[in-house]
Design an enzyme around this catalytic site. Structure first.
Site, mmCIF file in Angstrom:
data_model
loop_
_atom_site.group_PDB
_atom_site.id
_atom_site.type_symbol
_atom_site.label_atom_id
_atom_site.label_comp_id
_atom_site.label_asym_id
_atom_site.label_seq_id
_atom_site.Cartn_x
_atom_site.Cartn_y
_atom_site.Cartn_z
ATOM 1 N N GLY A 248 36.384 54.609 47.470
ATOM 2 C CA GLY A 248 36.116 55.601 46.428
ATOM 3 C C GLY A 248 36.876 56.906 46.576
ATOM 4 O O GLY A 248 36.653 57.835 45.808
ATOM 5 N N PRO A 291 39.095 51.627 51.268
ATOM 6 C CA PRO A 291 39.854 52.279 50.206
ATOM 7 C C PRO A 291 40.644 51.279 49.361
ATOM 8 O O PRO A 291 41.216 50.323 49.905
ATOM 9 C CB PRO A 291 40.819 53.196 50.978
ATOM 10 C CG PRO A 291 40.894 52.640 52.353
ATOM 11 C CD PRO A 291 39.649 51.843 52.609
ATOM 12 N N GLY A 292 40.630 51.463 48.067
ATOM 13 C CA GLY A 292 41.454 50.642 47.171
ATOM 14 C C GLY A 292 42.462 51.550 46.487
ATOM 15 O O GLY A 292 43.632 51.636 46.875
ATOM 16 N N TYR A 334 37.810 53.560 30.102
ATOM 17 C CA TYR A 334 37.116 54.681 30.751
ATOM 18 C C TYR A 334 37.555 56.047 30.240
ATOM 19 O O TYR A 334 37.137 57.065 30.800
ATOM 20 C CB TYR A 334 37.404 54.708 32.264
ATOM 21 C CG TYR A 334 37.311 53.400 33.001
ATOM 22 C CD1 TYR A 334 36.086 52.744 33.142
ATOM 23 C CD2 TYR A 334 38.432 52.839 33.602
ATOM 24 C CE1 TYR A 334 36.011 51.560 33.862
ATOM 25 C CE2 TYR A 334 38.356 51.655 34.318
ATOM 26 C CZ TYR A 334 37.138 51.025 34.437
ATOM 27 O OH TYR A 334 37.058 49.865 35.139
ATOM 28 N N CYS A 361 46.790 44.969 19.067
ATOM 29 C CA CYS A 361 46.200 45.103 17.752
ATOM 30 C C CYS A 361 44.818 45.731 17.866
ATOM 31 O O CYS A 361 43.802 45.048 17.741
ATOM 32 C CB CYS A 361 46.114 43.733 17.125
ATOM 33 S SG CYS A 361 46.375 43.857 15.389
ATOM 34 N N GLU A 362 44.792 47.006 18.155
ATOM 35 C CA GLU A 362 43.528 47.701 18.379
ATOM 36 C C GLU A 362 43.838 49.199 18.299
ATOM 37 O O GLU A 362 44.717 49.686 19.013
ATOM 38 C CB GLU A 362 43.035 47.322 19.786
ATOM 39 C CG GLU A 362 41.861 48.069 20.262
ATOM 40 C CD GLU A 362 40.633 47.179 20.453
ATOM 41 O OE1 GLU A 362 40.744 45.949 20.413
ATOM 42 O OE2 GLU A 362 39.565 47.761 20.638
ATOM 43 N N TYR A 390 44.089 49.152 39.710
ATOM 44 C CA TYR A 390 43.329 48.710 38.540
ATOM 45 C C TYR A 390 44.168 48.711 37.265
ATOM 46 O O TYR A 390 43.656 48.929 36.174
ATOM 47 C CB TYR A 390 42.051 49.550 38.367
ATOM 48 C CG TYR A 390 41.219 49.608 39.631
ATOM 49 C CD1 TYR A 390 40.529 48.481 40.082
ATOM 50 C CD2 TYR A 390 41.155 50.761 40.414
ATOM 51 C CE1 TYR A 390 39.795 48.505 41.254
ATOM 52 C CE2 TYR A 390 40.421 50.802 41.591
ATOM 53 C CZ TYR A 390 39.749 49.676 42.005
ATOM 54 O OH TYR A 390 39.020 49.713 43.163
HETATM 55 N N1 LLP Z 1 34.336 48.818 48.081
HETATM 56 C C1 LLP Z 1 33.536 48.338 47.113
HETATM 57 C C2 LLP Z 1 32.334 47.609 47.483
HETATM 58 C C3 LLP Z 1 33.859 48.540 45.764
HETATM 59 O O1 LLP Z 1 33.052 48.081 44.828
HETATM 60 C C4 LLP Z 1 35.055 49.239 45.425
HETATM 61 C C5 LLP Z 1 35.423 49.451 44.040
HETATM 62 C C6 LLP Z 1 35.869 49.704 46.464
HETATM 63 C C7 LLP Z 1 35.478 49.488 47.783
HETATM 64 C C8 LLP Z 1 37.151 50.441 46.226
HETATM 65 O O2 LLP Z 1 37.001 51.610 45.515
HETATM 66 P P1 LLP Z 1 38.252 52.591 45.324
HETATM 67 O O3 LLP Z 1 38.641 53.103 46.680
HETATM 68 O O4 LLP Z 1 39.372 51.796 44.719
HETATM 69 O O5 LLP Z 1 37.775 53.627 44.376
HETATM 70 N N2 LLP Z 1 38.081 49.549 37.650
HETATM 71 C C9 LLP Z 1 37.659 50.894 38.011
HETATM 72 C C10 LLP Z 1 37.297 50.970 39.455
HETATM 73 C C11 LLP Z 1 36.244 49.983 39.832
HETATM 74 C C12 LLP Z 1 35.940 50.075 41.286
HETATM 75 C C13 LLP Z 1 35.053 48.970 41.691
HETATM 76 N N3 LLP Z 1 34.762 48.970 43.077
HETATM 77 C C14 LLP Z 1 38.781 51.854 37.686
HETATM 78 O O6 LLP Z 1 39.792 51.412 37.157
HETATM 79 O O7 LLP Z 1 38.650 53.065 37.886
#
Ligand code: LLP
Length: 440
Positions: A248, A291-292, A334, A361-362, A390
């Site tokens: 996050g 982290p993602g 979002y 088409c939106e 994402y």
């Molecule tokens: N760990 C868990 C259990 C999660 O559910 C997530 C994200 C992460 C780690 C990684 O979070 P990050 O570091 O990337 O914020 N599609 C949305 C984000 C959905 C995130 C879902 N879970 C977007 O495009 O903002």
């Protein structure tokens, strides 16, 4: 090479990505194109890991691969020594195919199927993050049947939800994920697993949200989880080995965003956990994070070819690109905001206020509302920044749009990581109609 608002630009006024002319990339690979500058991913990965090492804390940094996965990305992440978070058979299979060491893979999900759990067990992955009572039952029966042990974390909902600068604490969190920490579900789950012969409970997991710019939410969550650890230690003599505080960590999509350094998030987490644990006279657990976005988000740039333009007098100028919500759903879904530039006109003054439209088409298929750019012409290349997380991973074939290609750039070299979908690819799963026509 000069800098134009944080971007490197060559003598032709072209945007450079990882030292390479972005126009050269679009000529070679076409558009729409996702380009990843790997140096950014590597430096983020190293910063997260180094902070734990400097503080001498046992840790795992697991890449939340939902942000973007493909074989080559898994290989880069593996080279950096990270662990991996997967949430489906698809992600797990891709990771295995990439040669990811299974013992460094963590499996998430609120509705894992028997087949998915079997796949995870077959490959003896490092840890399953157990989400609900149904999964506990499945795991008990599978581990017994296969006579095989699994390591698990229990995912709990701590009642802390964080988003950018806001965080809220609620007693009862309305979430589809995990065991509620307050209403007794977490205790019940603990009692169902901690004495199981084939289940080794490593500890607790929580994930409090995304695109977070402050550390207070993480500290609050740590406090809630550690309070539970203390209770289980007192009552059951259970020593928790792992505290996973999720992902996050925020990134800078636009000027308004004010993320912290990876080291700041990690250091503050460590200080909080150390103190809470010391106060309770507990052993320091390992701290795991996931982290993602913060690993891959700002290393990715989307390159599009600009086509048509439409002026709505006194309201806006639509400038359309050859992709859109099919390769980046985040603005439509979002209201996410991005910054952009015309990659072949980096030095040209910004004179026109445009709204960037996609070609789906939106009406809601807009990538950016009101951005000031140089006067655009058909054939110009639009670079949308920070699309590495994402974007591709949430891409769709809406309108039978083909998914873009993905290119990696590093050390002055570039390579295709994911091929562009072709028209043939789009029909490869389709079957012709063959039900016999009945007589009427
Ligand atoms: N760990 C868990 C259990 C999660 O559910 C997530 C994200 C992460 C780690 C990684 O979070 P990050 O570091 O990337 O914020 N599609 C949305 C984000 C959905 C995130 C879902 N879970 C977007 O495009 O903002």
């Amino acid at each position: 090479m000069v800098m134009v608002s944080e971007h490197n630009v060559n003598e032709k006024g072209h945007l450079l990505i990882g030292g390479i002319d972005s126009l050269e990339l679009t000529k070679t690979y076409g558009t729409p194109l996702f380009v990843y500058d790997l140096s950014l991913i590597r430096s983020r990965a190293r910063a997260f890991l180094a902070t734990f090492q400097e503080e001498n804390i046992g840790a795992q940094v697991a890449y939340a691969s939902k942000a973007f996965s493909c074989i080559a990305m898994y290989q880069v992440i593996e080279q950096e020594g990270l662990s991996l978070d997967v949430v489906s058979a698809g992600e797990l299979y891709t990771a295995i195919q990439a040669g990811y060491p299974p013992e460094r893979i963590h499996f998430h999900g609120n509705n894992k199927s028997v087949d998915e759990l079997m796949l995870a067990m077959e490959h003896k992955i490092g840890c399953i993050v157990v989400d609900n009572f149904y999964e506990i039952e499945l795991l008990k029966s599978l581990t017994t049947k296969l006579n095989q042990k699994v390591k698990i974390l229990l995912r709990v909902t701590p009642g802390v939800e964080a988003h950018t600068h806001d965080y809220i604490t609620t007693g009862q969190q309305d979430s589809k994920f995990g065991f509620d920490l307050i209403n007794g579900q977490a205790d019940q789950a603990f009692q169902q697993v901690y004495k199981e012969e084939f289940i080794e409970l490593l500890g607790l997991h929580c994930h409090i949200g995304s695109q977070i710019f402050e550390t207070v939410g993480f500290k609050l969550a740590a406090e809630k989880l550690i309070t539970k650890m203390i209770e289980w230690d007192n009552v059951f003599g259970y020593a928790c080995k792992v505290l996973n505080l999720g992902g996050g960590f925020g990134i800078k999509y636009t000027e308004q965003d004010t993320p912290l350094e990876p080291s700041t998030y990690v250091k503050e987490m460590i200080i909080a956990v150390k103190q809470l644990v010391a106060n309770a006279n507990l052993e320091m657990p390992e701290i795991w994070i996931e982290p993602g976005r913060s690993l891959v988000g700002d290393s990715g740039t989307s390159l599009y070819t600009i086509g048509s333009e439409k002026e709505v007098p006194e309201i806006r100028n639509y400038l359309a690109v050859d992709g859109g919500m099919s390769d980046n759903i985040r603005p439509a879904l979002y209201g996410a905001e991005y910054d952009a530039a015309i990659a072949n006109k980096m030095g040209t003054p910004k004179k026109v206020d445009y709204t960037i439209a996609g070609k789906c088409c939106e009406s809601g298929d807009k990538l950016i509302e009101h951005i000031s750019l140089p006067k655009a012409e058909p054939g110009d290349i639009l670079a949308v920044f920070c699309t590495g997380a994402y974007g591709y991973s949430m891409a769709s074939n809406y309108n039978r749009m083909a998914k873009p290609a993905v290119v990696f750039v590093e050390n002055g070299q570039h390579q295709l990581a994911v091929k562009r979908e072709t028209l043939e690819d789009l029909i490869r799963l389709d079957l012709p109609y063959h039900i016999e026509k009945g007589r009427d």
